[in-house]
Design a protein around this motif. Structure first.
Motif, PDB file in Angstrom:
ATOM      1  N   ASP A   1     -30.599 -21.167  15.242  1.00  0.00           N
ATOM      2  CA  ASP A   1     -30.255 -21.756  16.377  1.00  0.00           C
ATOM      3  C   ASP A   1     -31.882 -22.919  16.965  1.00  0.00           C
ATOM      4  O   ASP A   1     -31.962 -22.808  18.566  1.00  0.00           O
ATOM      5  N   MET A   2     -32.059 -23.298  16.109  1.00  0.00           N
ATOM      6  CA  MET A   2     -33.257 -23.637  15.979  1.00  0.00           C
ATOM      7  C   MET A   2     -34.651 -23.076  16.226  1.00  0.00           C
ATOM      8  O   MET A   2     -35.830 -23.762  16.050  1.00  0.00           O
ATOM      9  N   HIS A   3     -34.545 -22.168  16.317  1.00  0.00           N
ATOM     10  CA  HIS A   3     -35.532 -20.827  16.388  1.00  0.00           C
ATOM     11  C   HIS A   3     -36.799 -20.700  14.934  1.00  0.00           C
ATOM     12  O   HIS A   3     -37.595 -21.125  15.523  1.00  0.00           O
ATOM     13  N   ASP A   4     -35.758 -20.323  14.429  1.00  0.00           N
ATOM     14  CA  ASP A   4     -36.482 -20.006  12.759  1.00  0.00           C
ATOM     15  C   ASP A   4     -36.466 -21.204  11.978  1.00  0.00           C
ATOM     16  O   ASP A   4     -37.605 -21.695  11.077  1.00  0.00           O
ATOM     17  N   GLY A   5     -34.857 -21.964  12.277  1.00  0.00           N
ATOM     18  CA  GLY A   5     -33.937 -23.013  11.182  1.00  0.00           C
ATOM     19  C   GLY A   5     -34.425 -24.352  11.616  1.00  0.00           C
ATOM     20  O   GLY A   5     -35.430 -24.180  13.092  1.00  0.00           O
ATOM     21  N   THR A   6     -34.046 -24.994  10.747  1.00  0.00           N
ATOM     22  CA  THR A   6     -34.768 -26.523  11.121  1.00  0.00           C
ATOM     23  C   THR A   6     -33.599 -27.142  11.921  1.00  0.00           C
ATOM     24  O   THR A   6     -32.691 -26.420  12.226  1.00  0.00           O
ATOM     25  N   ILE A   7     -33.913 -28.259  12.923  1.00  0.00           N
ATOM     26  CA  ILE A   7     -33.028 -29.229  13.470  1.00  0.00           C
ATOM     27  C   ILE A   7     -31.637 -28.909  12.720  1.00  0.00           C
ATOM     28  O   ILE A   7     -30.367 -28.934  13.037  1.00  0.00           O
ATOM     29  N   ALA A   8     -31.910 -29.040  11.296  1.00  0.00           N
ATOM     30  CA  ALA A   8     -30.291 -30.187  10.788  1.00  0.00           C
ATOM     31  C   ALA A   8     -29.890 -29.245  10.353  1.00  0.00           C
ATOM     32  O   ALA A   8     -29.235 -29.127  10.203  1.00  0.00           O
ATOM     33  N   GLN A   9     -30.549 -27.561  10.306  1.00  0.00           N
ATOM     34  CA  GLN A   9     -29.332 -26.190  10.005  1.00  0.00           C
ATOM     35  C   GLN A   9     -28.732 -26.140  10.870  1.00  0.00           C
ATOM     36  O   GLN A   9     -27.680 -25.557  11.236  1.00  0.00           O
ATOM     37  N   ALA A  10     -29.052 -25.269  12.100  1.00  0.00           N
ATOM     38  CA  ALA A  10     -28.556 -25.688  13.664  1.00  0.00           C
ATOM     39  C   ALA A  10     -27.871 -26.697  13.721  1.00  0.00           C
ATOM     40  O   ALA A  10     -26.362 -26.439  14.249  1.00  0.00           O
ATOM     41  N   ASP A  11     -27.746 -28.329  13.238  1.00  0.00           N
ATOM     42  CA  ASP A  11     -26.786 -29.455  14.032  1.00  0.00           C
ATOM     43  C   ASP A  11     -25.999 -28.736  13.213  1.00  0.00           C
ATOM     44  O   ASP A  11     -25.061 -28.820  13.377  1.00  0.00           O
ATOM     45  N   SER A  12     -26.078 -28.512  11.662  1.00  0.00           N
ATOM     46  CA  SER A  12     -24.871 -28.146  10.519  1.00  0.00           C
ATOM     47  C   SER A  12     -23.986 -27.411  10.607  1.00  0.00           C
ATOM     48  O   SER A  12     -23.130 -27.261  10.893  1.00  0.00           O
ATOM     49  N   TRP A  13     -24.761 -26.441  11.554  1.00  0.00           N
ATOM     50  CA  TRP A  13     -24.111 -24.546  12.093  1.00  0.00           C
ATOM     51  C   TRP A  13     -22.639 -25.149  12.965  1.00  0.00           C
ATOM     52  O   TRP A  13     -21.917 -24.906  12.679  1.00  0.00           O
ATOM     53  N   LEU A  14     -23.634 -25.559  13.804  1.00  0.00           N
ATOM     54  CA  LEU A  14     -22.677 -26.362  15.386  1.00  0.00           C
ATOM     55  C   LEU A  14     -21.362 -27.282  15.167  1.00  0.00           C
ATOM     56  O   LEU A  14     -20.605 -26.812  15.630  1.00  0.00           O
ATOM     57  N   ARG A  15     -21.353 -28.221  14.056  1.00  0.00           N
ATOM     58  CA  ARG A  15     -20.200 -28.921  13.659  1.00  0.00           C
ATOM     59  C   ARG A  15     -19.172 -28.285  12.370  1.00  0.00           C
ATOM     60  O   ARG A  15     -18.322 -27.998  13.070  1.00  0.00           O
ATOM     61  N   SER A  16     -19.759 -26.862  11.428  1.00  0.00           N
ATOM     62  CA  SER A  16     -19.076 -25.834  11.394  1.00  0.00           C
ATOM     63  C   SER A  16     -18.192 -25.179  12.537  1.00  0.00           C
ATOM     64  O   SER A  16     -16.591 -25.287  11.183  1.00  0.00           O
ATOM     65  N   ASN A  17     -18.642 -24.934  12.724  1.00  0.00           N
ATOM     66  CA  ASN A  17     -18.267 -24.058  13.767  1.00  0.00           C
ATOM     67  C   ASN A  17     -17.622 -24.295  15.133  1.00  0.00           C
ATOM     68  O   ASN A  17     -16.871 -23.579  15.251  1.00  0.00           O
ATOM     69  N   LEU A  18     -18.638 -25.296  15.867  1.00  0.00           N
ATOM     70  CA  LEU A  18     -17.846 -25.796  16.869  1.00  0.00           C
ATOM     71  C   LEU A  18     -17.711 -27.056  16.771  1.00  0.00           C
ATOM     72  O   LEU A  18     -16.203 -27.298  17.859  1.00  0.00           O
ATOM     73  N   GLY A  19     -16.842 -27.862  15.533  1.00  0.00           N
ATOM     74  CA  GLY A  19     -17.032 -28.898  15.370  1.00  0.00           C
ATOM     75  C   GLY A  19     -14.596 -28.939  15.749  1.00  0.00           C
ATOM     76  O   GLY A  19     -15.139 -30.299  15.998  1.00  0.00           O
TER      77      GLY A  19
ATOM     78  N   ASN B   1     -32.689 -37.887  17.238  1.00  0.00           N
ATOM     79  CA  ASN B   1     -33.519 -37.202  15.943  1.00  0.00           C
ATOM     80  C   ASN B   1     -31.784 -37.469  14.726  1.00  0.00           C
ATOM     81  O   ASN B   1     -30.663 -37.212  14.695  1.00  0.00           O
ATOM     82  N   SER B   2     -32.531 -37.947  13.807  1.00  0.00           N
ATOM     83  CA  SER B   2     -31.625 -38.972  12.962  1.00  0.00           C
ATOM     84  C   SER B   2     -30.785 -36.689  12.171  1.00  0.00           C
ATOM     85  O   SER B   2     -30.214 -36.771  11.596  1.00  0.00           O
ATOM     86  N   SER B   3     -31.411 -36.286  12.489  1.00  0.00           N
ATOM     87  CA  SER B   3     -31.179 -35.035  11.560  1.00  0.00           C
ATOM     88  C   SER B   3     -30.648 -34.315  12.343  1.00  0.00           C
ATOM     89  O   SER B   3     -30.189 -32.912  11.827  1.00  0.00           O
ATOM     90  N   ALA B   4     -30.104 -34.506  12.945  1.00  0.00           N
ATOM     91  CA  ALA B   4     -28.792 -33.941  14.703  1.00  0.00           C
ATOM     92  C   ALA B   4     -27.858 -35.219  14.328  1.00  0.00           C
ATOM     93  O   ALA B   4     -27.554 -34.976  15.547  1.00  0.00           O
ATOM     94  N   PRO B   5     -27.215 -35.275  13.316  1.00  0.00           N
ATOM     95  CA  PRO B   5     -26.458 -35.793  13.244  1.00  0.00           C
ATOM     96  C   PRO B   5     -25.271 -35.780  15.041  1.00  0.00           C
ATOM     97  O   PRO B   5     -24.405 -36.610  15.094  1.00  0.00           O
ATOM     98  N   PHE B   6     -24.865 -34.234  14.215  1.00  0.00           N
ATOM     99  CA  PHE B   6     -23.179 -34.234  14.965  1.00  0.00           C
ATOM    100  C   PHE B   6     -23.302 -34.175  16.393  1.00  0.00           C
ATOM    101  O   PHE B   6     -22.812 -34.153  17.193  1.00  0.00           O
ATOM    102  N   THR B   7     -24.472 -33.448  16.440  1.00  0.00           N
ATOM    103  CA  THR B   7     -24.877 -32.874  18.477  1.00  0.00           C
ATOM    104  C   THR B   7     -25.706 -34.213  19.000  1.00  0.00           C
ATOM    105  O   THR B   7     -24.731 -34.688  19.743  1.00  0.00           O
ATOM    106  N   ASN B   8     -26.088 -36.014  18.564  1.00  0.00           N
ATOM    107  CA  ASN B   8     -25.587 -36.543  18.877  1.00  0.00           C
ATOM    108  C   ASN B   8     -24.633 -37.681  18.512  1.00  0.00           C
ATOM    109  O   ASN B   8     -24.642 -37.781  20.041  1.00  0.00           O
ATOM    110  N   SER B   9     -23.769 -37.270  18.305  1.00  0.00           N
ATOM    111  CA  SER B   9     -22.371 -37.579  17.862  1.00  0.00           C
ATOM    112  C   SER B   9     -21.644 -36.894  19.557  1.00  0.00           C
ATOM    113  O   SER B   9     -20.921 -37.859  20.368  1.00  0.00           O
TER     114      SER B   9
END
Length: 314
Positions: free
Chosen positions: A217-235, A87-95
């Protein structure tokens, strides 16, 4: 003539005795299915095969898991593998999926969320079939057994109002996604907000769980929001782990009931061989792998799983 007849008779008698002994010997070596000796069969039965897996194979398999200085487990929410991977909305997760080990046959255990978290954390769903709150358990769990072996633990939750908070919710924080709060043998001080996640990664506990809040966490927000949070906090940790004998595990509790509970699970870090792996995995097997890395005994249903192998470089 009489001497010749005696020699012939003697020869026939000896021959008969030899034949009789030979028949008796071969008969004792032959085992029929009804013979008690047939239980010595070298072909494993279903029950003996299970015993081999749990008693003999497991220790050697566990010893093949790298010993990590730090393991961080991140749990996302309610999306299938097909909705996230590629999914292109999750570039960090896919990296992470491209540069780590992507487990392509990973599955949640049930619906809804709560029992999946309990299973991953303690080897049992504890009979939970809903997301009700609060519940308390005094049984063993990953954090308790780790601490008993001198392995430090902290659970980090985004939007947790304060360390040790035991309320069921606070804004987008949901206690049902933070299973360590439910176990009375874990000190409340080890439940901390994400703001307490250390900037000096070397000071992380050896074992940590991280749960974003419902918006990220993709529950209420979007995939893109969750991916961005993951990159910012765990990248930064994902990069650091590769050179500091540490591991990041990113998994999903369950899918959205659209794909047979097929969820993404990604492992990134030191000793991880990049690639796609089709070994079947569930939350119990992820738990079993973490336990093996720290030399811990398997909990509950995790004892019926083997650690994940074939993805490690050493």
């Amino acid at each position: 003539m009489r001497s010749h007849l005696f020699r012939v008779a003697l020869g026939l008698t000896v021959g008969a005795l030899v034949a009789g002994c030979s028949a008796s010997s071969s008969g004792s070596a032959t085992r029929t299915p009804s013979s008690p000796a047939s239980s010595v069969s070298t072909t494993p039965t279903a029950s003996s095969a299970r015993a081999t897996t749990t008693e003999n194979a497991a220790p050697s398999t566990a010893s093949a898991i790298p010993r990590f200085d730090h393991v961080v487990v991140v749990v996302e929410e309610n999306h299938s593998s097909g909705e996230v991977i590629g999914n292109s909305s999750a570039p960090f997760t896919n990296s992470l999926a491209r540069t780590g080990a992507l487990l392509t046959q990973s599955y949640g255990l049930t619906h809804p969320s709560y029992p999946n978290y309990l299973a991953l954390f303690s080897g049992s769903t504890h009979g939970m079939t809903e997301d009700s709150c609060p519940h308390y358990f005094s049984s063993n769990n990953l954090a308790a057994q780790a601490r008993a072996r001198g392995v430090s633990f902290v659970g980090y939750a985004q939007s947790l109002p304060s360390s040790g908070y035991r309320g069921c919710s606070a804004g987008p924080y949901a206690r049902r996604h933070a299973p360590w709060v439910d176990f009375t043998n874990i000190p409340r001080s080890l439940s901390r907000p994400m703001t307490a996640f250390p900037s000096d990664l070397a000071t992380l506990p050896r074992l940590a769980f991280v749960v974003p809040d419902l918006n990220y966490d993709m529950h209420d927000g979007t995939i893109a929001q969750a991916d961005s949070w993951l990159r910012s906090n765990l990248g930064r940790y994902a990069s650091w782990a590769r050179t500091h004998r540490s591991l990041l595990i990113v998994t999903w509790d369950e899918d959205d009931r659209s794909a047979g509970n097929h969820v993404p699970t990604i492992l990134v870090g030191a000793s991880v061989r990049a690639g796609k792996y089709a070994t079947r995995v569930d939350h119990y097997r992820v738990l079993r792998t973490i336990e093996a890395s720290f030399g811990l005994a398997p909990l509950g249903v995790a004892a019926q799983r083997t650690p994940i192998t074939g993805i490690w470089t050493s």
